[in-house]
Design a protein around this motif. Structure first.
Motif, PDB file in Angstrom:
ATOM      1  N   VAL A   1       0.439   4.180  -2.824  1.00  0.00           N
ATOM      2  CA  VAL A   1      -0.010   5.532  -2.547  1.00  0.00           C
ATOM      3  C   VAL A   1       0.906   6.534  -3.239  1.00  0.00           C
ATOM      4  CG1 VAL A   1      -0.291   7.284  -0.721  1.00  0.00           C
ATOM      5  CG2 VAL A   1      -1.232   4.987  -0.413  1.00  0.00           C
TER       6      VAL A   1
ATOM      7  N   CYS B   1       1.655   5.626   4.777  1.00  0.00           N
ATOM      8  CA  CYS B   1       0.621   6.079   3.827  1.00  0.00           C
ATOM      9  C   CYS B   1       0.173   7.489   4.170  1.00  0.00           C
ATOM     10  CB  CYS B   1      -0.574   5.135   3.849  1.00  0.00           C
ATOM     11  SG  CYS B   1      -0.227   3.496   3.195  1.00  0.00           S
TER      12      CYS B   1
ATOM     13  N   VAL C   1       0.203  11.045   1.911  1.00  0.00           N
ATOM     14  CA  VAL C   1      -1.010  11.837   1.666  1.00  0.00           C
ATOM     15  C   VAL C   1      -0.790  13.261   2.155  1.00  0.00           C
ATOM     16  CG1 VAL C   1      -3.444  12.112   2.283  1.00  0.00           C
ATOM     17  CG2 VAL C   1      -2.568   9.859   1.644  1.00  0.00           C
TER      18      VAL C   1
ATOM     19  N   LEU D   1      -7.527   6.327  -2.171  1.00  0.00           N
ATOM     20  CA  LEU D   1      -6.812   7.097  -1.145  1.00  0.00           C
ATOM     21  C   LEU D   1      -7.668   7.279   0.101  1.00  0.00           C
ATOM     22  CD1 LEU D   1      -4.888   9.996  -2.906  1.00  0.00           C
ATOM     23  CD2 LEU D   1      -3.954   7.972  -1.774  1.00  0.00           C
TER      24      LEU D   1
ATOM     25  N   THR E   1       0.797  -1.224   0.000  1.00  0.00           N
ATOM     26  CA  THR E   1       0.000   0.000   0.000  1.00  0.00           C
ATOM     27  C   THR E   1       0.834   1.281   0.000  1.00  0.00           C
ATOM     28  OG1 THR E   1      -1.796  -1.198   1.092  1.00  0.00           O
ATOM     29  CG2 THR E   1      -1.930   1.205   1.080  1.00  0.00           C
TER      30      THR E   1
END
Length: 175
Positions: free
Chosen positions: A68, A114, A118, A91, A64
């Motif tokens: 991302v 992650c 973001v 997302l 993951t």
């Protein structure tokens, strides 16, 4: 078309060494991402999904965090409305997830890795939320909230995104 930025981000990762949500190696994840990035219609995406590979109902996997990174790279380029929607929804599920985060190695866990990516893409996401569809604005607001973006700046922009959603969804207006 897959941008050079996305191709570079895909090449940067040894996908075969990562575990996928489907239980096998993540070496097929780049193909899934490329199919979504290049999709123009729902038919183009038949058989290609990140659900069950990159995330599954907010559960995240070893593959993951690098996925991302690729998604954030893809969102920096031109995408169809459909591809952008699918990547933003992925997302959102990732941001809402925590993984099992049982540390087997030192350093940040899957969820934190992650979330950091973001947060680093905050301006890119915000641009999409403020210029895309009302649905994009709502999803970006959810991503920001789920990612733990705090402080006055995050609160201000989340309110801006929510106001944009309300304005676009009033009766008689199209979103």
């Amino acid at each position: 078309m897959v941008s050079e930025l996305v191709r570079a981000e895909l090449r940067r990762v040894d996908w075969a060494s990562l575990e996928c949500g489907c239980g096998g190696s993540a070496e097929h994840v780049p193909l899934l991402i490329e199919a979504i990035v290049t999709a123009e219609t729902p038919r183009d995406m038949i058989g290609y999904t990140l659900d069950g590979h990159v995330e599954e109902s907010t559960i995240i996997f070893e593959c993951t965090p690098p996925a991302v990174g690729v998604i954030m790279a893809a969102l920096a380029g031109d995408l169809s409305t459909l591809a952008r929607k699918v990547l933003l929804q992925t997302l959102w599920f990732v941001a809402a997830g925590s993984g099992d985060d049982q540390q087997t190695s030192p350093g940040p866990g899957l969820g934190e890795r992650c979330g950091q990516q973001v947060r680093e893409g905050f301006w890119r996401l915000l641009h999409i939320g403020l210029t895309g569809t009302a649905e994009d604005a709502e999803t970006v607001a959810e991503i920001c909230e789920s990612s733990g973006l705090g402080g006055d700046k995050a609160a201000f922009y989340q309110a801006e995104l929510r106001d944009r959603v309300r304005a676009k969804t009033k009766p008689g207006r199209r979103g």
